[in-house]
Design an enzyme around this catalytic site. Sequence first.
Site, PDB file in Angstrom:
ATOM      1  CD  GLU A 170      -1.270  -0.711   3.571  1.00 15.16           C
ATOM      2  OE1 GLU A 170      -2.109  -1.588   3.297  1.00 15.16           O
ATOM      3  OE2 GLU A 170      -1.195  -0.170   4.669  1.00 15.16           O
ATOM      4  CB  CYS A 202       3.242   7.217   3.431  1.00 16.77           C
ATOM      5  SG  CYS A 202       3.697   5.923   4.564  1.00 16.77           S
ATOM      6  CB  CYS A 230       7.799  -5.793   7.951  1.00 12.87           C
ATOM      7  SG  CYS A 230       9.296  -5.152   8.760  1.00 12.87           S
ATOM      8  CB  CYS A 253       7.223  -3.550  15.512  1.00 13.31           C
ATOM      9  SG  CYS A 253       8.882  -3.156  14.922  1.00 13.31           S
ATOM     10  CB  CYS A 294       3.836  -2.634  13.200  1.00 11.26           C
ATOM     11  SG  CYS A 294       3.940  -2.449  11.410  1.00 11.26           S
ATOM     12  CB  CYS A 321       2.604   1.133   9.151  1.00  9.82           C
ATOM     13  SG  CYS A 321       3.852  -0.010   8.796  1.00  9.82           S
TER      14      CYS A 321
HETATM   15  N1  SAH Z   1       9.946  -0.215   9.043  1.00  9.14           N
HETATM   16  C1  SAH Z   1      10.184   1.179   9.176  1.00  9.14           C
HETATM   17  C2  SAH Z   1       9.274   2.031   8.335  1.00  9.14           C
HETATM   18  C3  SAH Z   1       7.835   1.629   8.235  1.00  9.14           C
HETATM   19  S1  SAH Z   1       6.867   1.852   9.670  1.00  9.14           S
HETATM   20  C4  SAH Z   1      10.126   1.571  10.638  1.00  9.14           C
HETATM   21  O1  SAH Z   1       9.671   0.788  11.446  1.00  9.14           O
HETATM   22  O2  SAH Z   1      10.571   2.665  10.956  1.00  9.14           O
HETATM   23  C5  SAH Z   1       6.698   3.618   9.773  1.00  9.14           C
HETATM   24  C6  SAH Z   1       6.445   4.118  11.179  1.00  9.14           C
HETATM   25  O3  SAH Z   1       5.140   3.735  11.615  1.00  9.14           O
HETATM   26  C7  SAH Z   1       7.422   3.578  12.207  1.00  9.14           C
HETATM   27  O4  SAH Z   1       7.855   4.596  13.063  1.00  9.14           O
HETATM   28  C8  SAH Z   1       6.577   2.588  12.944  1.00  9.14           C
HETATM   29  O5  SAH Z   1       7.089   2.322  14.217  1.00  9.14           O
HETATM   30  C9  SAH Z   1       5.238   3.276  12.946  1.00  9.14           C
HETATM   31  N2  SAH Z   1       4.098   2.423  13.236  1.00  9.14           N
HETATM   32  C10 SAH Z   1       3.894   1.146  12.904  1.00  9.14           C
HETATM   33  N3  SAH Z   1       2.703   0.708  13.348  1.00  9.14           N
HETATM   34  C11 SAH Z   1       2.129   1.742  13.981  1.00  9.14           C
HETATM   35  C12 SAH Z   1       0.887   1.931  14.664  1.00  9.14           C
HETATM   36  N4  SAH Z   1       0.022   0.941  14.774  1.00  9.14           N
HETATM   37  N5  SAH Z   1       0.635   3.150  15.198  1.00  9.14           N
HETATM   38  C13 SAH Z   1       1.522   4.169  15.083  1.00  9.14           C
HETATM   39  N6  SAH Z   1       2.704   4.059  14.447  1.00  9.14           N
HETATM   40  C14 SAH Z   1       3.010   2.857  13.911  1.00  9.14           C
HETATM   41 FE1  SF4 Z   2       8.415  -3.557  10.155  1.00 10.55          FE
HETATM   42 FE2  SF4 Z   2       6.247  -2.404  11.136  1.00 10.55          FE
HETATM   43 FE3  SF4 Z   2       8.390  -2.719  12.689  1.00 10.55          FE
HETATM   44 FE4  SF4 Z   2       8.450  -0.942  10.667  1.00 10.55          FE
HETATM   45  S1  SF4 Z   2       7.134  -0.875  12.489  1.00 10.55           S
HETATM   46  S2  SF4 Z   2      10.025  -2.464  11.210  1.00 10.55           S
HETATM   47  S3  SF4 Z   2       7.162  -2.006   9.158  1.00 10.55           S
HETATM   48  S4  SF4 Z   2       7.164  -4.375  11.815  1.00 10.55           S
END
Ligand code: SAH
Ligand code: SF4
Length: 362
Positions: free
Chosen positions: A90, A122, A129, A133, A136, A353
């Site tokens: 996306e 974005c 991934c 995390c 996420c 994300c």
């Molecule tokens: N993988 C990279 C970039 C993609 S995620 C990273 O983790 O930085 C982009 C941002 O969205 C990151 O800061 C991530 O921690 C945040 N993010 C992911 N899931 C989220 C959520 N449910 N609520 C708020 N921020 C989130």
């Molecule tokens: Fe991957 Fe989501 Fe963690 Fe970014 S925040 S590194 S997209 S699992």
Amino acid sequence: MLIYDLDLPALAELLKSWDEPAYRAKQIWQGLYQHLYNSPDQFTNLSKPLRERMTAEFNFSPFKIKTYLDSSDGFTRKTLFELPDGNLIEAVLMRYGDPADDPQMSTSETNRRGAKNRRTLCISTQAGCAMGCVFCATGQMGFKRNLSSGEIVAQVMYYAQMLKAADEVVSNVVFMGMGEPFHNYENVMAAIDRLNDPDGFKFGARRFTISTVGLVPQIRRFADEGRQVNLAISLHAATDVERLAIMPVNKKYNIEEVIEACKYYVEKTHRRVTFEWALINGVNDSPEVARQLAARLKGMLCHVNAIPLNPTNGYSGAATDRQRAAIFKEMLEQAGVGCTIRMRRGVDIQAGCGQLAGSLLL
Ligand code: SAH
Ligand code: SF4
């Protein structure tokens, strides 16, 4: 083959093998990246046989539009693309318009960032991934595969073409969609270099932001390569115990190592690092956490971007409320660390994300 996978030398090489004169590559390149053509018949400066060959050999769009959603305020569009192998990715367009018609952004905020009429994309770097995390949606889905450089470029071109029809242009590109950009380092840098080309799309390096979960060797490599691209680090916790509970990557690279690598980046590039912080109610949003974070970051050329969590199906955490977020910011700023609380945009279209792809896959 996907035409956006080719850099200019590769395109020139290919056209040479088709017995075309050398200047043809430049013509196609400019058609693609300056005029934003997306089909061979738009290249009216090329011969018909060459256009036919391009139709036969090149793919101008690597994906099908599976669905798209516009936020109720009309400022955000999220598109879900289906790749030929069935994977979903996306990309989101956020319009930051005139403050008068954008209630979500205060005037001072808009002015400070010169954000009037910004069109920020974005985009995704991987399908899924591997970093896991817990908060996420993309992490919850697991790793599918890396995107090619052309698949990354194509997301930008898709929106650039769409905006062009409305006489608008892309102003910023952030690698904050699905995937970890530094886990697909080569292809991400190739995509940036392709879009950056002064004879092509001419997208300035400073208008890109890479967001990383904190892969230390890649942060150092990125610093050494000296690109003018902005760097954001997803920190989200101020102690290793707390970070490990939500971000498995902390087992490999702990907070100290990540911050050391960031200091190295600042030293090398003289550029400010952004630390991202998803504010999760009762998890990482207390005044005590703000104090610990400030102690870690004090004196460093950096800024904290805090955003209330976007709740996801696979994680029970909730977003911090406005008042608590304001106290968190205040605590950091009193300790000398700059902080912005970002308003959540596109919440009603699951613009967090990986959330849209995730909801279709579950
Ligand atoms: N993988 C990279 C970039 C993609 S995620 C990273 O983790 O930085 C982009 C941002 O969205 C990151 O800061 C991530 O921690 C945040 N993010 C992911 N899931 C989220 C959520 N449910 N609520 C708020 N921020 C989130
Ligand atoms: Fe991957 Fe989501 Fe963690 Fe970014 S925040 S590194 S997209 S699992």
